[in-house]
Design a protein around this motif. Structure first.
Motif, mmCIF file in Angstrom:
data_model
loop_
_atom_site.group_PDB
_atom_site.id
_atom_site.type_symbol
_atom_site.label_atom_id
_atom_site.label_comp_id
_atom_site.label_asym_id
_atom_site.label_seq_id
_atom_site.Cartn_x
_atom_site.Cartn_y
_atom_site.Cartn_z
ATOM 1 N N ALA A 131 71.730 58.850 38.839
ATOM 2 C CA ALA A 131 72.606 57.614 38.545
ATOM 3 C C ALA A 131 73.130 58.336 37.246
ATOM 4 C CB ALA A 131 71.386 56.865 38.028
ATOM 5 N N ASP A 132 72.494 58.965 36.299
ATOM 6 C CA ASP A 132 73.371 59.708 34.869
ATOM 7 C C ASP A 132 74.511 60.504 35.259
ATOM 8 O OD1 ASP A 132 71.474 58.307 33.594
ATOM 9 O OD2 ASP A 132 70.353 59.897 33.023
ATOM 10 N N LYS A 133 74.510 61.415 36.500
ATOM 11 C CA LYS A 133 75.554 62.203 36.942
ATOM 12 C C LYS A 133 76.583 61.410 37.461
ATOM 13 C CE LYS A 133 72.738 66.353 38.175
ATOM 14 N NZ LYS A 133 72.361 67.361 39.438
ATOM 15 N N MET A 134 76.290 60.159 38.218
ATOM 16 C CA MET A 134 77.319 59.360 38.639
ATOM 17 C C MET A 134 77.778 58.783 37.564
ATOM 18 S SD MET A 134 78.756 58.039 41.138
ATOM 19 C CE MET A 134 77.999 58.950 42.523
ATOM 20 N N VAL A 135 77.286 58.241 36.428
ATOM 21 C CA VAL A 135 77.965 57.660 35.340
ATOM 22 C C VAL A 135 78.920 58.691 34.680
ATOM 23 C CG1 VAL A 135 77.421 56.635 32.889
ATOM 24 C CG2 VAL A 135 75.933 56.091 34.945
ATOM 25 N N ALA A 136 78.326 59.885 34.555
ATOM 26 C CA ALA A 136 79.116 60.962 33.926
ATOM 27 C C ALA A 136 80.420 61.196 34.768
ATOM 28 C CB ALA A 136 78.617 62.303 33.781
ATOM 29 N N ALA A 137 80.364 61.132 36.262
ATOM 30 C CA ALA A 137 81.307 61.355 37.063
ATOM 31 C C ALA A 137 82.335 60.119 36.748
ATOM 32 C CB ALA A 137 80.930 61.447 38.359
ATOM 33 N N ILE A 138 81.779 58.780 36.628
ATOM 34 C CA ILE A 138 82.533 57.880 36.625
ATOM 35 C C ILE A 138 83.516 57.710 35.212
ATOM 36 C CG2 ILE A 138 82.658 55.204 36.279
ATOM 37 C CD1 ILE A 138 80.290 55.184 38.244
ATOM 38 N N ASP A 139 82.726 58.222 34.279
ATOM 39 C CA ASP A 139 83.469 58.433 32.780
ATOM 40 C C ASP A 139 84.544 59.373 32.930
ATOM 41 O OD1 ASP A 139 82.008 56.446 31.645
ATOM 42 O OD2 ASP A 139 80.366 57.917 30.817
ATOM 43 N N ALA A 140 84.520 60.448 33.697
ATOM 44 C CA ALA A 140 85.429 61.268 33.734
ATOM 45 C C ALA A 140 86.646 60.984 34.712
ATOM 46 C CB ALA A 140 84.855 62.694 34.433
ATOM 47 N N ASN A 265 83.914 50.204 36.212
ATOM 48 C CA ASN A 265 83.160 49.758 35.215
ATOM 49 C C ASN A 265 81.830 48.813 35.819
ATOM 50 O OD1 ASN A 265 84.392 50.317 32.762
ATOM 51 N ND2 ASN A 265 85.942 48.425 32.980
ATOM 52 N N ILE A 266 82.312 48.280 37.112
ATOM 53 C CA ILE A 266 81.169 47.570 37.623
ATOM 54 C C ILE A 266 80.471 48.777 38.320
ATOM 55 C CG2 ILE A 266 80.534 46.394 39.849
ATOM 56 C CD1 ILE A 266 83.283 44.707 39.331
ATOM 57 N N GLU A 267 80.760 49.815 38.791
ATOM 58 C CA GLU A 267 79.474 50.752 39.316
ATOM 59 C C GLU A 267 79.080 51.405 38.138
ATOM 60 O OE1 GLU A 267 77.715 53.058 42.042
ATOM 61 O OE2 GLU A 267 78.956 51.259 42.193
ATOM 62 N N LYS A 268 79.733 51.646 36.987
ATOM 63 C CA LYS A 268 79.107 52.327 36.086
ATOM 64 C C LYS A 268 77.638 51.439 35.327
ATOM 65 C CE LYS A 268 79.916 54.165 31.290
ATOM 66 N NZ LYS A 268 80.871 54.223 30.262
ATOM 67 N N ALA A 269 78.156 50.053 35.265
ATOM 68 C CA ALA A 269 77.147 49.111 34.929
ATOM 69 C C ALA A 269 75.785 49.135 35.941
ATOM 70 C CB ALA A 269 77.552 47.697 34.784
ATOM 71 N N ARG A 270 76.298 49.117 37.200
ATOM 72 C CA ARG A 270 75.329 49.313 38.056
ATOM 73 C C ARG A 270 74.269 50.372 38.043
ATOM 74 N NH1 ARG A 270 73.785 50.712 43.052
ATOM 75 N NH2 ARG A 270 75.543 52.227 43.405
#
Length: 370
Positions: A131-140, A265-270
């Motif tokens: 999940a943290d990797k996905m958040v980092a990928a979304i941020d990138a 933002n929705i996916e990041k929040a999830r």
């Protein structure tokens, strides 16, 4: 002369005969005790046989009979105590074995649960990392998309400005050309402008003289499709269309960017929520694991203490040169031998007491008759 009457039997001889007769059952008792002493490996029976052998010529055996009775009582008392001890040992061994089995089962159960919590904690940690990797990928992705949108917006703004500037420049050029052609008669003036007769077009000779006549235009500036004004107006229209298309593209790009950022933002929040929830769940799992590890340690200590108690029971309840059944049988043999010896001695003692008064009475009677 009359014969002298025979002398009565000597009381000493009778006593010797009586003693000899008495020694027979005593000897039987001694042999019985010694035989059973060998079978039962009993030093007590052997010692009693020796004591009886030393006293076999001393007359009544009240003390020996009483000693035998005491030995019988002592052996029965020992057996009673050993029976009680055996019952206690059987109960303690049974309880200890059951306790060991129960604690071993608890240790295995706790071990399985601890391993399960370990596996769950590892799985949750992997999910959290994912999940943290996905958040980092979304941020990138959002950072890249924002940069692309910024560049696209700048390019679109520059294109729109260029199109607008081109339109203004072309409009100015058209205005200058129209003024020129109107003033030279190449284009009709508007109603509000002064009337000026347009001259007919002049056919240029193959080698015209440069200064023989005044300036003459070579083509109609508004003619289709090659008139200069017409061409400029078409170019201006193209720039206007480019401005419109670029604005529409900018609006479409901005809308797509906004939707993409919103979805991100929705996916990041999830994903952040998922990471937080699984982190809390992992914390609870680790707390349960720690509690069960403490329980496992406690039960392991109890199991170790119970094993030590079972070892401590071995010398008193299990180990030894002989078993409970062997000792019980040996005591039974001793008691049986002692009882038989006691019966033999009591019988011999009773016969001796009965025979002694009868002899004295006969001796006194014969003495009186003489």
């Amino acid at each position: 002369a009359p014969e002298n009457p025979a002398l009565p039997a000597s009381p000493v001889a009778f006593v010797q005969v009586s003693a000899s007769a008495r020694r027979l059952p005593v000897q039987r008792a001694i042999e019985l005790l010694r035989s059973e002493a060998k079978v039962a490996h009993s030093q007590a029976l052997e010692q009693l046989a020796q004591e009886l052998a030393m006293r076999k010529d001393e007359g009544p055996f009240d003390q020996v009979i009483n000693a035998i009775q005491k030995m019988i009582f002592r052996l029965k008392d020992e057996q009673t105590k050993e029976d009680d001890h055996k019952n206690w040992c059987d109960l303690e061994l049974s309880k200890t074995d059951a306790s060991l089995a129960d604690k071993q089962a608890k240790l295995e159960e706790l071990g399985v649960k601890i391993e399960g919590h370990d596996a769950t904690a590892i799985e949750l940690q992997e999910d959290i990392q994912e999940a943290d990797k996905m958040v980092a990928a979304i941020d990138a992705h959002m950072k890249e998309a924002t940069e692309i949108r910024r560049i696209g917006h700048m390019e679109n703004a520059a294109a729109i400005k260029d199109a607008q500037d081109a339109q203004v420049a072309i409009a100015n050029a058209i205005s200058v050309l129209k003024d020129f052609y109107k003033s030279s008669g190449g284009m009709a003036k508007e109603a509000y402008e002064l009337v000026q007769r347009s001259k007919d077009p002049v056919d240029l000779p193959n080698n015209p003289a440069t200064w023989d006549s005044e300036y003459t235009r070579v083509a109609d500036p508004t003619a289709q499709p090659d008139g200069i004004v017409t061409v400029l107006e078409k170019v201006s229209a193209d720039f206007s269309q480019m401005e419109s298309d670029t604005k529409a593209q900018e609006e479409t790009d901005q809308q797509a960017f906004d939707e993409d950022i919103k979805a991100c933002n929705i996916e990041k929040a999830r994903r952040n929520k998922e990471s937080d929830m699984k982190a809390q769940e992992r914390k609870r799992v680790l707390e349960k694991k720690a509690t069960m590890q403490a329980q496992h340690k406690s039960v392991a200590g109890e199991h170790e203490a119970t094993e030590q108690y079972l070892k401590d029971l071995q010398p008193a309840c299990v180990e030894g040169d002989s078993s409970y059944e062997e000792r019980k049988n040996a005591r039974a043999l001793e008691i049986e031998a002692l009882t038989q010896a006691q019966d033999i001695l009591q019988e011999a003692f009773a016969e001796h007491k009965a025979a002694a008064p009868s002899f004295l009475q006969r001796y006194r009677l014969r003495g009186a008759m003489a």
